[in-house]
Every structure is written in structure tokens, then in C-alpha cells.
Design an enzyme around this catalytic site. Structure first.
Site, PDB file in Angstrom:
ATOM      1  N   SER A   7       0.828  -1.206   0.000  1.00 30.89           N
ATOM      2  CA  SER A   7       0.000   0.000   0.000  1.00 30.89           C
ATOM      3  C   SER A   7       0.858   1.249   0.000  1.00 30.89           C
ATOM      4  O   SER A   7       1.943   1.281   0.560  1.00 30.89           O
ATOM      5  CB  SER A   7      -0.898   0.025   1.236  1.00 30.89           C
ATOM      6  OG  SER A   7      -1.623   1.242   1.251  1.00 30.89           O
ATOM      7  N   GLU A  39      -9.910   1.956   4.426  1.00 29.03           N
ATOM      8  CA  GLU A  39      -9.629   3.164   3.617  1.00 29.03           C
ATOM      9  C   GLU A  39     -10.946   3.749   3.061  1.00 29.03           C
ATOM     10  O   GLU A  39     -11.195   4.951   3.146  1.00 29.03           O
ATOM     11  CB  GLU A  39      -8.678   2.756   2.490  1.00 29.03           C
ATOM     12  CG  GLU A  39      -8.439   3.760   1.378  1.00 29.03           C
ATOM     13  CD  GLU A  39      -7.580   3.116   0.260  1.00 29.03           C
ATOM     14  OE1 GLU A  39      -6.480   2.619   0.549  1.00 29.03           O
ATOM     15  OE2 GLU A  39      -8.022   3.118  -0.907  1.00 29.03           O
TER      16      GLU A  39
HETATM   17  C1  6PG Z   1      -3.250   1.469  -1.562  1.00 25.33           C
HETATM   18  C2  6PG Z   1      -4.572   1.658  -2.253  1.00 25.33           C
HETATM   19  C3  6PG Z   1      -4.599   1.085  -3.632  1.00 25.33           C
HETATM   20  C4  6PG Z   1      -5.843   1.351  -4.492  1.00 25.33           C
HETATM   21  C5  6PG Z   1      -6.906   2.224  -3.898  1.00 25.33           C
HETATM   22  C6  6PG Z   1      -7.930   2.678  -4.901  1.00 25.33           C
HETATM   23  O1  6PG Z   1      -3.297   0.914  -0.491  1.00 25.33           O
HETATM   24  O2  6PG Z   1      -2.212   1.899  -2.082  1.00 25.33           O
HETATM   25  O3  6PG Z   1      -5.533   1.008  -1.507  1.00 25.33           O
HETATM   26  O4  6PG Z   1      -4.427  -0.309  -3.496  1.00 25.33           O
HETATM   27  O5  6PG Z   1      -5.377   1.975  -5.622  1.00 25.33           O
HETATM   28  O6  6PG Z   1      -7.514   1.549  -2.872  1.00 25.33           O
HETATM   29  O7  6PG Z   1      -9.010   1.830  -4.838  1.00 25.33           O
HETATM   30  P1  6PG Z   1     -10.420   2.205  -5.437  1.00 25.33           P
HETATM   31  O8  6PG Z   1     -10.189   2.532  -6.893  1.00 25.33           O
HETATM   32  O9  6PG Z   1     -11.236   0.977  -5.264  1.00 25.33           O
HETATM   33  O10 6PG Z   1     -10.904   3.392  -4.675  1.00 25.33           O
END
Ligand code: 6PG
Length: 474
Positions: A130, A191
């Protein structure tokens, strides 16, 4: 003898490229490979000076350039493309080698792949990463699953390139097979909930209290200095302070109000339903995105009767901060309960406190209060809910009057706050002496003879509803 790479990355789109650069910058010779060689060449031409890159044109060259046991990181799209890359590379590997999947894979796929590769003597390490492209380059939060043996060979490298908080790496072995991807999935669910709660706070300040985006940006900047301090609060103030160059309007006013999603939040809720864990905050966040995105339904329903926020209410900024903090505690409490339930279901033995530790830096939900969550689990690893931890109990006790006021005011004004209100309902549900579930049990027994248990005696019972209404033992 030509130098061998310590690790290899295949799939050089922005995440893969940045992860390879991060490894090279930390002094680890890294083999790089991509389906089209052009990308590989570009990477080495542009960033070759950052460290030792070993570009490979073919899969065979790539595998041959790795020291043993081979550590091969695949950074491709989740689903079919991941299976295709595994099928391409697995036959070229030898027992003890490891394939690391750094994409946002579904943990059930990871379990399947891990088992299949284990049978061939290979390690498959589903790894949550992440932090987006910046994180991949400068230090992400890394959540590796897979065998303990694979972590011995891989952990030091991953810890080296991860974010650090107070000198502690934001990377640890999460647990066997799909544990890493499961935890990354829940991270994303949290998130979603966090973002929804922040959005509701904004809506209340904007349409309820009549504040302008630039003012709200300042409010969020202030909150970021306090207990709400987090990456998401920080970027929210940046987004709200941004002006659209083409129109001169606040940026937030020119963006279409239809939130999209790639699916990890939805997975979190689907799995929570299977596990029987009420992650209502995450679910409401997913549904709020779905509602926002249903343009046809919204246009058919626009103009339905109800109050229209005037912007003249006396919603207090401090009340909103309190409601946001309390709701956020609930969202995290629910997410951590899901991790514990997944861990129990799949025998992963996940250390909840360690997850809070590795989320303190690098990832999207990094937040000051994760230190408190870590402390809560350090104090009691079997904590049934963060809400019963002394610190969080006190925090919610202090916030709840404001929290209730905010939900009541929002409801009266017609501002939807599914995150705030469902969090409060969950909290009240948890602490209730008696729940109306007793009545639900009575209904079930009436129409389906589904039986019920009593407060005063062991056993299952049924009332002869269609007969003399006497009680019988089931
Ligand atoms: C991370 C994010 C990544 C993802 C976002 C967007 O931890 O770096 O979670 O994995 O790009 O979660 O997700 P959505 O397009 O579903 O909002």
C-alpha cells in the site's frame, strides 16, 4: 562471473517500476522484465544511475539472472494476468524459489495459487503493498503472506524498502498463504470507510454550516495537527484548497460527484458477510459510492420531498471533529474484528497489533492513532473490540454527545451521513443491555418453527403458535 540480481521485478507499469527503483536505490541489484522490452529499456535508460538494474528481454534471461533461491516479484493486474504470468514463470523455477505477487489479488486466489505452487516445491507469497506509486518508490507499507520460510529469505529485503516509523519497518510477516492479501483487502475496506467519514464531515461543514472549501481546507489542516492526524486528512485539505485552473472555481465543485471503485472495498464487505462480521462502516462506504454512481436513479429521484440544507445551521466544527473521531474508531474496530475473524477461520494466527504497527507509515490509512491501536493490542492481544480498550472507551465517552448531536442535526437537515450514523448505531447496538433480536427470534419461531433459546434455561424451544401456544422443547 556476471553479477546476479538479488531480486527480480516483472511488470514494469508505474507500481512495478517504482518498486524496482526502490530496491535498486537500497543497493539491491534488481533484475527487471516486462512483457514488452521497450518499458524495461526505458526504465534502465532513465533510472539506471540509481542502482544496479539487470534488464532481461525474455523470461528465461530474467530467471537466469536471479540468485538462488530466486525471488521473483510480479507486479501485474490482479486476476487472469497474474495467472498468466505465474504459468509463464513457474516452469522455469526450481524448488525453493519464490514468486511474490505484489498486486491487489483476492486472498482466495492467493490461497489457490499458493497451494498449487507449494505442490511444485515453490513458494508463493501474496503480498499486500500500500501507498500508491509514491509509496512504492519511497517506502510502502508491505503485508507479505506465504510461508515463514519464504519470509526468512524475503523479509529483510522487503523491510529494507518499506516505510519506517520510529525506526520500525512497516513490513512484517502477516501469516501463511492468503493472510497478506486478506489484510491488504481489509486495509482498503478501512480506507473506504475513512474516506467516506471524511467526506461526510466535509458535507456537514459545507452544506450544513455553510463553510467554503478553502475554509474547510483550513479546518482539516488544523485537525491534522491533532488526534485525527493522518495521510487522508492531510490530502483532503490539499484537495479542498485546490482551485480549478479552467474555471477558477474550487476544484471539488467541478468534479463529477460519482465515486468509482476497483473492487477491494466490495470484497471486504462480501467476505465480512461470509464471516458474519458486521463491518457496517465499510459497507456504508461501498454503498455510498454505488449510490453516488447511479446517475439514472439519482436523476429519477432528484426533487423527492425533504429538507434542503440552508448552510445556516449551527453545526459546530468541534462537534464534527468529535463525530469523525468516534466514527473512525468504530470503522477501525470493525476492520480489526474482520482481521481476527479471518485469522481464526483460516488459522493464520495474525497479530492484530503488528498490523497496526505496519500501517503507521507508507500506506493510505497511515494515521497517528494507529499508535494507540497498537498499544491497545499490546496491552491485550485478545481484545474483543477496540471500543472496549480503556483509551478508546474514554475517547468515545468524551465524543459521544457531539456525535449524537451531529447525527441528529444532519438527519433534521437532510444531509446523508450513513457513515456517522451507522457507526453510532453499531456502538449503541454493542452496548445495549437487551436487543430487539429477541423479537426477531419470536417472529422466526412463529413463521418457520426456527426455535429460540431462553434467558432462564438451557436448550432450544418452540411455541405451538398454530395450536394452544404452549411451549415445547425443540
Ligand atoms: C493502496 C490503495 C490502492 C488502491 C486504492 C484505490 O493501499 O495503495 O488502496 O491499493 O489503488 O484503494 O481503490 P479504489 O479505486 O477501489 O478506490
Amino acid at each position: 562471473m556476471t553479477e546476479l540480481a538479488r531480486i527480480g521485478v516483472t511488470g514494469l507499469a508505474v507500481m512495478g517500476r517504482n518498486l524496482a527503483r526502490n530496491l535498486a536505490r537500497h543497493g539491491h541489484p534488481v533484475a527487471v522484465h516486462n512483457r514488452s522490452y521497450g518499458r524495461t529499456k526505458e526504465l534502465v535508460e532513465e533510472f539506471g544511475h540509481e542502482g544496479t538494474f539487470l534488464p532481461a528481454e525474455t523470461a528465461e534471461q530474467f530467471v537466469a539472472s536471479l540468485e538462488r533461491p530466486r525471488r521473483l516479484v510480479i507486479m501485474v493486474k490482479a486476476g487472469g494476468p497474474t495467472d498468466a504470468v505465474i504459468d509463464e514463470f513457474a516452469p522455469l523455477l526450481e524448488p525453493g524459489d519464490m514468486i511474490v505477487d505484489g498486486g491487489n489479488a483476492h486472498f482466495a486466489d492467493t490461497r489457490r495459487r499458493e497451494q498449487a505452487l507449494r505442490e511444485r516445491g515453490l513458494h508463493f507469497v501474496g503480498t499486500g503493498i500500500s501507498g500508491g506509486e509514491e509509496g512504492a518508490l519511497h517506502g510502502p507499507s508491505i503485508m507479505p503472506g506465504g510461508s515463514a520460510e519464504s519470509y526468512e529469505a524475503l523479509g529483510p529485503l522487503l523491510e529494507d524498502i518499506s516505510a519506517k516509523v520510529d525506526g520500525t519497518p512497516c513490513c512484517t510477516h502477516v501469516g501463511p498463504d492468503g493472510a497478506g492479501h486478506f489484510v491488504k483487502m481489509v486495509h482498503n475496506g478501512i480506507e473506504y470507510a475513512d474516506m467516506q467519514l471524511i467526506a461526510e464531515a466535509y458535507d456537514l461543514l459545507r452544506r450544513g454550516a455553510g463553510r467554503q472549501p478553502a475554509e474547510i481546507a483550513d479546518i482539516f489542516r488544523g485537525w491534522n495537527e491533532g488526534r485525527l492526524g493522518s495521510y487522508l486528512i492531510e490530502i483532503t485539505s490539499e484537495v479542498l484548497a485546490h482551485t480549478d485552473a479552467a474555471t477558477g472555481k474550487p476544484f471539488v465543485d467541478v468534479v463529477l460527484d460519482q465515486a468509482e471503485q476497483k473492487g477491494t472495498g466490495r470484497w471486504t464487505v462480501q467476505i465480512a458477510l461470509d464471516l458474519g462480521v458486521p463491518v457496517s462502516g465499510i459497507a456504508e462506504a461501498v454503498f455510498a459510492r454505488s449510490l453516488s454512481g447511479d446517475a439514472d436513479l439519482r436523476s429519477a429521484a432528484r426533487g423527492l420531498p425533504g429538507p434542503v440544507p440552508t448552510g445556516a445551521s449551527d453545526v459546530l466544527v468541534d462537534d464534527v471533529e468529535q463525530a469523525l473521531y468516534a466514527s473512525k474508531i468504530v470503522a477501525y474496530a470493525q476492520g480489526f474484528n474482520q482481521i481476527q475473524a479471518g485469522s481464526a477461520e483460516y488459522n493464520w494466527n495474525i497479530d492484530a497489533g503488528a498490523m497496526a504497527t505496519i500501517w503507521r507509515g507508507g500506506c493510505i490509512i497511515r494515521a497517528k492513532f494507529l499508535d494507540r491501536i497498537k498499544a491497545a493490542y499490546d496491552g491485550d492481544p485478545g481484545l474483543p473490540s477496540l471500543l472496549v480498550d480503556d483509551h478508546f472507551q474514554e475517547a468515545v465517552r468524551g465524543a459521544q454527545d457531539a456525535w449524537r448531536r451531529v447525527v441528529a442535526t444532519a438527519t433534521t437537515m437532510g444531509i446523508p451521513v450513513p457513515g456517522f450514523s451507522s457507526a453510532l448505531a453499531y456502538y449503541d447496538g454493542l452496548r445495549a443491555e437487551r436487543l430487539p433480536a429477541a423479537l426477531v427470534q419470536g417472529q422466526r419461531d412463529f413463521f418457520g418453527a426456527h426455535t429460540y433459546r431462553r434467558v432462564d434455561r438451557e436448550g432450544s424451544f418452540h411455541v405451538l403458535w398454530g395450536g394452544d401456544r404452549g411451549e415445547v422443547t425443540a
